[in-house]
Design a protein around this motif. Structure first.
Motif, PDB file in Angstrom:
ATOM      1  N   THR A  30       0.812  -1.218   0.000  1.00 34.15           N
ATOM      2  CA  THR A  30       0.000   0.000   0.000  1.00 34.15           C
ATOM      3  C   THR A  30       0.849   1.272   0.000  1.00 34.15           C
ATOM      4  O   THR A  30       0.305   2.381  -0.030  1.00 34.15           O
ATOM      5  CB  THR A  30      -0.949   0.040   1.198  1.00 34.15           C
ATOM      6  OG1 THR A  30      -0.182   0.195   2.410  1.00 34.15           O
ATOM      7  CG2 THR A  30      -1.790  -1.220   1.274  1.00 34.15           C
ATOM      8  N   TYR A  31       2.166   1.129   0.089  1.00 34.04           N
ATOM      9  CA  TYR A  31       3.062   2.277   0.187  1.00 34.04           C
ATOM     10  C   TYR A  31       3.815   2.502  -1.123  1.00 34.04           C
ATOM     11  O   TYR A  31       4.241   1.537  -1.773  1.00 34.04           O
ATOM     12  CB  TYR A  31       4.095   2.057   1.292  1.00 34.04           C
ATOM     13  CG  TYR A  31       3.629   2.367   2.684  1.00 34.04           C
ATOM     14  CD1 TYR A  31       2.518   1.735   3.239  1.00 34.04           C
ATOM     15  CD2 TYR A  31       4.310   3.291   3.469  1.00 34.04           C
ATOM     16  CE1 TYR A  31       2.098   2.020   4.527  1.00 34.04           C
ATOM     17  CE2 TYR A  31       3.909   3.586   4.762  1.00 34.04           C
ATOM     18  CZ  TYR A  31       2.799   2.938   5.297  1.00 34.04           C
ATOM     19  OH  TYR A  31       2.391   3.222   6.565  1.00 34.04           O
ATOM     20  N   THR A  96      10.524   5.141   1.609  1.00 34.15           N
ATOM     21  CA  THR A  96       9.088   5.107   1.485  1.00 34.15           C
ATOM     22  C   THR A  96       8.515   6.307   2.225  1.00 34.15           C
ATOM     23  O   THR A  96       9.227   6.983   2.989  1.00 34.15           O
ATOM     24  CB  THR A  96       8.498   3.798   2.019  1.00 34.15           C
ATOM     25  OG1 THR A  96       7.098   3.738   1.671  1.00 34.15           O
ATOM     26  CG2 THR A  96       8.650   3.682   3.531  1.00 34.15           C
ATOM     27  N   GLU A  97       7.248   6.583   2.008  1.00 32.28           N
ATOM     28  CA  GLU A  97       6.647   7.738   2.668  1.00 32.28           C
ATOM     29  C   GLU A  97       5.151   7.524   2.870  1.00 32.28           C
ATOM     30  O   GLU A  97       4.514   6.746   2.155  1.00 32.28           O
ATOM     31  CB  GLU A  97       6.904   9.010   1.867  1.00 32.28           C
ATOM     32  CG  GLU A  97       6.306   8.996   0.478  1.00 32.28           C
ATOM     33  CD  GLU A  97       6.652  10.259  -0.298  1.00 32.28           C
ATOM     34  OE1 GLU A  97       7.369  11.125   0.228  1.00 32.28           O
ATOM     35  OE2 GLU A  97       6.215  10.376  -1.447  1.00 32.28           O
ATOM     36  N   ARG A  98       4.639   8.227   3.864  1.00 34.86           N
ATOM     37  CA  ARG A  98       3.196   8.194   4.131  1.00 34.86           C
ATOM     38  C   ARG A  98       2.849   9.410   4.959  1.00 34.86           C
ATOM     39  O   ARG A  98       3.521   9.717   5.953  1.00 34.86           O
ATOM     40  CB  ARG A  98       2.829   6.897   4.866  1.00 34.86           C
ATOM     41  CG  ARG A  98       1.386   6.773   5.317  1.00 34.86           C
ATOM     42  CD  ARG A  98       0.404   6.739   4.154  1.00 34.86           C
ATOM     43  NE  ARG A  98       0.583   5.676   3.208  1.00 34.86           N
ATOM     44  CZ  ARG A  98      -0.039   4.492   3.271  1.00 34.86           C
ATOM     45  NH1 ARG A  98      -0.850   4.225   4.260  1.00 34.86           N
ATOM     46  NH2 ARG A  98       0.169   3.596   2.332  1.00 34.86           N
ATOM     47  N   ASP A  99       1.801  10.112   4.524  1.00 29.12           N
ATOM     48  CA  ASP A  99       1.279  11.264   5.279  1.00 29.12           C
ATOM     49  C   ASP A  99       2.365  12.287   5.590  1.00 29.12           C
ATOM     50  O   ASP A  99       2.444  12.808   6.719  1.00 29.12           O
ATOM     51  CB  ASP A  99       0.612  10.782   6.578  1.00 29.12           C
ATOM     52  CG  ASP A  99      -0.572   9.878   6.329  1.00 29.12           C
ATOM     53  OD1 ASP A  99      -0.838   8.997   7.162  1.00 29.12           O
ATOM     54  OD2 ASP A  99      -1.233  10.060   5.273  1.00 29.12           O
TER      55      ASP A  99
END
Length: 114
Positions: A30-31, A96-99
Motif C-alpha cells: 500500500t506504500y 518510502t513515505e506516508r502522510d
C-alpha cells in the motif's frame, strides 16, 4: 519501518548493477517506494518512485538507464541500473513515505570507475 538495501559495489563505466531493498514493519503493497542518491557534499537527489498501482516516476538524469520495480510478495523493491556513468557514483537509499513522513534505509554505495 525498516528498509535494508543491498547490491552496491564497484562497477566500470557502461556496466550494470541491481540494487535490492527489503522492507518490513508496514503494509508494503500500500506504500509508494523509491530510490534516492547522495554524493558527499551535495543534496539528496530523488531518482525513481513506484507507487502501489504500479505507476512510476523517473528523474531525467537516469531516464532510459535506470528502472525501478517491486515484488509485493517479497516486500522488496529493486533498482536496475544500466549504462552506468561516473556521475552515478553515490550512496543509494531506498525510501518510502506516508502522510508527509519519509523513511530511508542505511544506504548502499555505488562507485562507477575504471
Amino acid at each position: 519501518v525498516q528498509l535494508v538495501e543491498s547490491g552496491g559495489g564497484l562497477v566500470q563505466p557502461g556496466g550494470s548493477l541491481r540494487l535490492s531493498c527489503v522492507a518490513s514493519g508496514f503494509t508494503f503493497n500500500t506504500y509508494p517506494m523509491g530510490w534516492a542518491r547522495q554524493v558527499p557534499g551535495k543534496g539528496l537527489e530523488w531518482v525513481l518512485s513506484i507507487y502501489s498501482d504500479g505507476s512510476r516516476y523517473t528523474a531525467n538524469s537516469v531516464k532510459g538507464r535506470f528502472t525501478i520495480s517491486r515484488d509485493n510478495a517479497k516486500n522488496s523493491v529493486y533498482l536496475q541500473m544500466n549504462s552506468l556513468k561516473p556521475e552515478d557514483t553515490a550512496m543509494y537509499y531506498c525510501a518510502t513515505e506516508r502522510d508527509g513522513r519519509r523513511w530511508y534505509g542505511q544506504g548502499t554505495q555505488v562507485t562507477v570507475s575504471s
